[in-house]
Design a protein around this motif. Structure first.
Motif, PDB file in Angstrom:
ATOM      1  N   GLY A  89       0.574  -0.826  -0.064  1.00 18.58           N
ATOM      2  CA  GLY A  89      -0.388  -0.273   0.021  1.00 18.58           C
ATOM      3  C   GLY A  89       1.135   0.988   0.052  1.00 18.58           C
ATOM      4  N   TYR A  90      -0.155   2.287   0.778  1.00 18.93           N
ATOM      5  CA  TYR A  90       0.942   3.783   0.313  1.00 18.93           C
ATOM      6  C   TYR A  90       1.113   3.862   1.662  1.00 18.93           C
ATOM      7  CZ  TYR A  90      -0.099   3.603  -4.801  1.00 18.93           C
ATOM      8  OH  TYR A  90       0.134   3.174  -5.893  1.00 18.93           O
ATOM      9  N   HIS A 175      -5.875   6.564   5.059  1.00 20.86           N
ATOM     10  CA  HIS A 175      -6.351   6.024   6.830  1.00 20.86           C
ATOM     11  C   HIS A 175      -5.859   6.902   7.623  1.00 20.86           C
ATOM     12  CE1 HIS A 175      -8.806   4.335  10.189  1.00 20.86           C
ATOM     13  NE2 HIS A 175      -7.134   4.161  10.560  1.00 20.86           N
ATOM     14  N   GLN A 176      -5.555   7.813   8.242  1.00 18.33           N
ATOM     15  CA  GLN A 176      -5.200   8.556   9.354  1.00 18.33           C
ATOM     16  C   GLN A 176      -4.979   7.629  10.450  1.00 18.33           C
ATOM     17  OE1 GLN A 176      -5.989  12.888   9.804  1.00 18.33           O
ATOM     18  NE2 GLN A 176      -4.467  13.481  11.461  1.00 18.33           N
ATOM     19  N   LYS A 194      -1.736  -3.248   9.017  1.00 13.53           N
ATOM     20  CA  LYS A 194      -2.701  -4.014   8.965  1.00 13.53           C
ATOM     21  C   LYS A 194      -3.490  -3.264   8.235  1.00 13.53           C
ATOM     22  CE  LYS A 194      -6.230  -5.834  11.878  1.00 13.53           C
ATOM     23  NZ  LYS A 194      -6.746  -6.498  13.526  1.00 13.53           N
ATOM     24  N   LYS A 195      -3.277  -1.749   8.992  1.00 18.73           N
ATOM     25  CA  LYS A 195      -4.380  -0.853   8.696  1.00 18.73           C
ATOM     26  C   LYS A 195      -4.417   0.052   7.279  1.00 18.73           C
ATOM     27  CE  LYS A 195      -6.245  -0.084  12.600  1.00 18.73           C
ATOM     28  NZ  LYS A 195      -8.390  -0.530  12.565  1.00 18.73           N
ATOM     29  N   MET A 196      -3.014  -0.081   6.612  1.00 12.43           N
ATOM     30  CA  MET A 196      -2.462  -0.120   4.864  1.00 12.43           C
ATOM     31  C   MET A 196      -3.193  -1.251   4.503  1.00 12.43           C
ATOM     32  SD  MET A 196       1.359  -0.292   3.785  1.00 12.43           S
ATOM     33  CE  MET A 196       1.927   1.756   4.448  1.00 12.43           C
ATOM     34  N   GLY A 200      -5.310   0.534   1.775  1.00  9.25           N
ATOM     35  CA  GLY A 200      -4.602   0.746   1.155  1.00  9.25           C
ATOM     36  C   GLY A 200      -3.522   1.902   0.558  1.00  9.25           C
ATOM     37  N   ALA A 201      -4.059   2.646   2.601  1.00 11.39           N
ATOM     38  CA  ALA A 201      -2.973   3.354   2.253  1.00 11.39           C
ATOM     39  C   ALA A 201      -2.923   4.849   3.650  1.00 11.39           C
ATOM     40  CB  ALA A 201      -3.234   4.769   0.934  1.00 11.39           C
ATOM     41  N   ILE A 202      -1.988   4.859   4.260  1.00 17.22           N
ATOM     42  CA  ILE A 202      -2.622   5.504   5.817  1.00 17.22           C
ATOM     43  C   ILE A 202      -1.316   6.373   5.932  1.00 17.22           C
ATOM     44  CG2 ILE A 202      -2.297   2.536   6.524  1.00 17.22           C
ATOM     45  CD1 ILE A 202       0.329   3.435   7.763  1.00 17.22           C
TER      46      ILE A 202
END
Length: 519
Positions: A89-90, A175-176, A194-196, A200-202
């Motif tokens: 992801g990014y 996602h912040q 996990k959040k990425m 797809g991006a954090i």
């Protein structure tokens, strides 16, 4: 530095005389003479050692420190595969603080992207919290050089691309997350990753000091050095301005740069108020209340343990005691000095040849940006290239700490780091009228400091201040881990990257071939 040794003292015993009493008398006399001789000799030797060991060779300081056979090297020394085409992801980050705090954050962002196998989005530089400057990464650093230099380490894009699927365009919303301070690698490989994968991006914000500095992985630390000392290159206009200033300064011989950290924010942070007028103390106390956590601070206690920045006069007295005379040319990297000219005058009286970037180069571009990121970047480069660099307060100062590390990596360039704790009682005695032996006492303290050579990193010294030994190597080391990588290391990395690209192309061709067969 060369330290003169002690001269050995030699003495001979005398002979005897007739008669037992005479012999005993002579023996006693000889013993007394020998005792006094040894005592006197030791006293003279001690005085000579004290005198000689407090001498500093200024001419040696204008040269780089002894390397001990070490040289800078941040290239990988073990298997270091290129970043795969498919990432998890990014990663977006917002680097807050001043230029050098942001610089450390950028290094951490690249390492975090490598750890998570993420595509790094060009880091954002905070425009509000410190400089009120919206130059951004593109306005300060050479973006193309940054991406190209790190192509063997991480994939970097200038923005998160849109996804085109089934004739529709979709934007990925990062996602912040607020990462914990000095987060361990495990936080990135678990929580963040996990959040990425979910989004797809954090977007990690703020991102100052959000990855632990001490990591038990030398290759990860060397990646930080590749970012800091190779990939982060200022834009050509900043490099030209800096080189122009250095050329003008060096046209008249050696020059020293000093980061004179006698500014409102640092004085308020340190809690060093008592030397100022009541009005100035009110300003400092208000700034401290608005910007720092409440804490009981007693000036005399802070001063005695070296927690106060050196005053400009104290800086001048240290340099004069070390042997620098009033012909020394000094470049001052500093913001607006607090307290006005009454604090600068004693320093200027000792060292009248003072310059800053505005006095050396009055170009419109620099004058217009003297307090922004550009002015700080120019100061950084001039201090990096100066013959000697002296920070007057290297506690929480990112500018000084990063420069100390960069100059170490740049070839063990001489630095003068005043031991404020060791110097404090000497200055306090001087203020109380005890001036005898002042300069000799200052020299003794300064001779115990490191002048820029390789030395062990001891907490609280930062990795960004001292990347030895991870980012240095030896041709013929006693420890195999310190052996320099092969000269063709870049060719090896390029070959690995080409092989990765070829594998991706083969996989793509195979996929297309399969689809045509199915049709």
């Amino acid at each position: 530095m060369r330290r003169p040794g002690l001269h050995r003292q030699h003495w001979k015993q005398g002979g005897g005389s007739k008669g037992i009493y005479a012999k005993l008398t002579v023996v006693v006399v000889v013993l007394l003479i020998c005792t006094f001789s040894v005592f006197f000799s030791a006293t003279i030797s001690g005085n000579r050692a004290s005198l000689e060991s407090s001498e500093i060779n200024v001419e040696e300081l204008w040269e780089s420190a002894k390397s001990g056979g070490w040289r800078p090297s941040s290239a990988p020394r073990s298997d270091w595969p290129p970043p795969p085409k498919e990432t998890n992801g990014y990663l977006r980050v917002r680097c807050n603080g001043g230029l050098n705090q942001q610089r450390s954050a950028i290094c951490n962002a690249v390492l975090a992207a490598r750890i998570m196998n993420a595509t790094l989005v060009l880091p954002e530089l905070d425009a509000n919290s410190f400089w009120h400057d919206d130059s951004g990464f593109q306005g300060i650093y050479d973006v193309e050089h940054f991406i190209q230099t790190l192509k063997y380490d991480v994939r970097i894009v200038e923005s998160i691309p849109e996804i085109h699927k089934n004739g529709k365009t979709k934007k990925i919303k990062a996602h912040q997350i607020r990462p914990p301070r000095d987060a361990p690698i495990s936080w990135y490989t678990t929580v963040a990753l996990k959040k990425m994968k979910e989004h797809g991006a954090i977007y990690l914000t703020p991102f100052s000091h959000r990855l632990a500095e001490e990591i038990d992985n030398a290759e990860y630390q060397r990646l930080r050095c590749r970012v800091n000392y190779h990939a982060l290159r200022f834009k050509p206009n900043i490099m030209r301005l800096s080189e122009s200033i250095v050329d003008k300064l060096r046209a008249q011989g050696h020059f020293m740069s000093i980061h004179l950290r006698f500014e409102m924010d640092m004085l308020a942070f340190a809690g060093c108020f008592d030397i100022f007028s009541p009005e100035e103390q009110s300003i400092l106390k208000k700034y401290r209340k608005d910007n720092f956590a409440e804490k009981r601070l007693v000036y005399n206690e802070r001063r005695a343990i070296g927690k106060c920045p050196l005053t400009p006069e104290e800086v001048g007295l240290v340099l004069r005691a070390m042997g620098f005379d009033n012909s020394t040319r000094i470049y001052l990297a500093a913001g607006e000095l607090f307290g006005g000219d009454r604090f600068m005058k004693p320093f200027r009286d000792l060292f009248p040849r003072l310059e800053n970037h505005s006095s050396v180069d009055s170009s419109e571009e620099l004058v217009a940006n003297t307090r922004g990121l550009l002015g700080s970047a120019v100061d950084y480069m001039v201090c990096l290239l100066s013959d000697i660099f002296m920070p007057t307060y290297d506690g929480p100062s990112n500018f000084a700490n990063n420069l100390l590390g960069h100059r170490l990596y740049y070839g063990f360039r001489t630095t003068i780091r005043p031991d404020r704790k060791g110097l404090a009682p000497i200055f306090i005695d001087r203020e109380n009228g005890q001036t005898a032996g002042f300069e000799q006492a200052v020299r003794r303290v300064m001779l115990k400091t490191n002048f820029g050579g390789p030395h062990k990193r001891v907490p609280p010294e930062s990795f960004y201040t001292n990347s030895w030994p991870e980012c240095f190597c030896q041709i013929s080391p006693s420890n195999p881990a310190d052996k320099c990588p092969p000269d063709n290391v870049l060719e090896i990395l390029e070959s690995q990257l080409e092989n990765e690209v070829n594998r991706d192309l083969e996989a793509l061709m195979e996929t297309n071939s399969t689809r045509r067969t199915e049709i």
